[in-house]
Design an enzyme around this catalytic site. Structure first.
Site, PDB file in Angstrom:
ATOM      1  N   THR A   1       9.361   9.208   3.784  1.00  0.00           N
ATOM      2  CA  THR A   1       8.930   7.879   3.355  1.00  0.00           C
ATOM      3  C   THR A   1       9.249   7.646   1.883  1.00  0.00           C
ATOM      4  O   THR A   1       9.438   8.576   1.110  1.00  0.00           O
ATOM      5  CB  THR A   1       7.418   7.675   3.591  1.00  0.00           C
ATOM      6  OG1 THR A   1       6.679   8.598   2.790  1.00  0.00           O
ATOM      7  CG2 THR A   1       7.063   7.859   5.045  1.00  0.00           C
ATOM      8  N   ASP A   2       9.280   6.367   1.514  1.00  0.00           N
ATOM      9  CA  ASP A   2       9.527   5.991   0.121  1.00  0.00           C
ATOM     10  C   ASP A   2       8.211   5.565  -0.536  1.00  0.00           C
ATOM     11  O   ASP A   2       7.132   5.736   0.037  1.00  0.00           O
ATOM     12  CB  ASP A   2      10.593   4.896   0.040  1.00  0.00           C
ATOM     13  CG  ASP A   2      10.197   3.624   0.775  1.00  0.00           C
ATOM     14  OD1 ASP A   2       9.007   3.428   1.081  1.00  0.00           O
ATOM     15  OD2 ASP A   2      11.105   2.805   1.046  1.00  0.00           O
ATOM     16  N   ALA A   3       8.301   4.999  -1.711  1.00  0.00           N
ATOM     17  CA  ALA A   3       7.107   4.608  -2.463  1.00  0.00           C
ATOM     18  C   ALA A   3       6.284   3.547  -1.739  1.00  0.00           C
ATOM     19  O   ALA A   3       5.086   3.417  -1.992  1.00  0.00           O
ATOM     20  CB  ALA A   3       7.508   4.104  -3.856  1.00  0.00           C
TER      21      ALA A   3
ATOM     22  N   ILE B   1       7.198   3.541   3.786  1.00  0.00           N
ATOM     23  CA  ILE B   1       8.049   3.345   4.959  1.00  0.00           C
ATOM     24  C   ILE B   1       9.242   4.300   4.882  1.00  0.00           C
ATOM     25  O   ILE B   1       9.526   4.869   3.837  1.00  0.00           O
ATOM     26  CB  ILE B   1       8.514   1.877   5.104  1.00  0.00           C
ATOM     27  CG1 ILE B   1       9.321   1.425   3.894  1.00  0.00           C
ATOM     28  CG2 ILE B   1       7.316   0.961   5.306  1.00  0.00           C
ATOM     29  CD1 ILE B   1       9.896   0.029   4.030  1.00  0.00           C
TER      30      ILE B   1
END
Length: 130
Positions: free
Chosen positions: A6-8, A11
């Site tokens: 996931t990213d910041a 997602i």
């Protein structure tokens, strides 16, 4: 999906989709054609020429995803994989990768081996489209 993917925003990071495509592609070859190593053992490599993904809905941590792959357009040294990523039966992303087979020593294009083309044709005749 793993937390590390996931990213910041929480997602799936966009780059992971290409990794998931690769995993599905390697699984496809293992299931239908004896594995990628079989191709390499004949002195042939399969290179990725182009990639595309379309993000329809975000994937989030702990989603259970299914990645479908099929191989199409086998012509000469080229072929293409098409993918659909599902969550709970709904497609959340799709895409494709274009490939070429090359001589493993000099990287010059070489026709898709007959046995591989036949394995793909047989697999596609019995597997529904994603």
């Amino acid at each position: 999906m793993r937390f590390a993917e996931t990213d910041a925003q929480g997602i799936a990071h966009n780059s992971n989709y290409f990794i998931w495509f690769e995993v599905a592609r390697v699984d496809y070859l293992e299931l239908f054609a004896g594995g990628y190593q079989r191709l390499r053992d004949t002195g042939v490599e399969a290179l990725v020429l182009e990639t595309h993904v379309r993000y329809l809905q975000p994937a989030r941590f702990d989603d259970r995803l299914i990645v479908h792959a099929r191989c199409v357009d086998v012509k000469g040294a080229r072929f293409r994989y098409e993918y659909a990523i599902e969550r709970d039966g709904a497609v959340i992303a799709d895409g494709w990768t274009a490939h070429a087979t090359v001589d493993g020593t000099n990287l010059r294009p070489t026709r898709v081996p007959t046995w591989l083309g036949e394995a793909i044709a047989s697999a596609e005749a019995r597997v529904p489209s994603p």
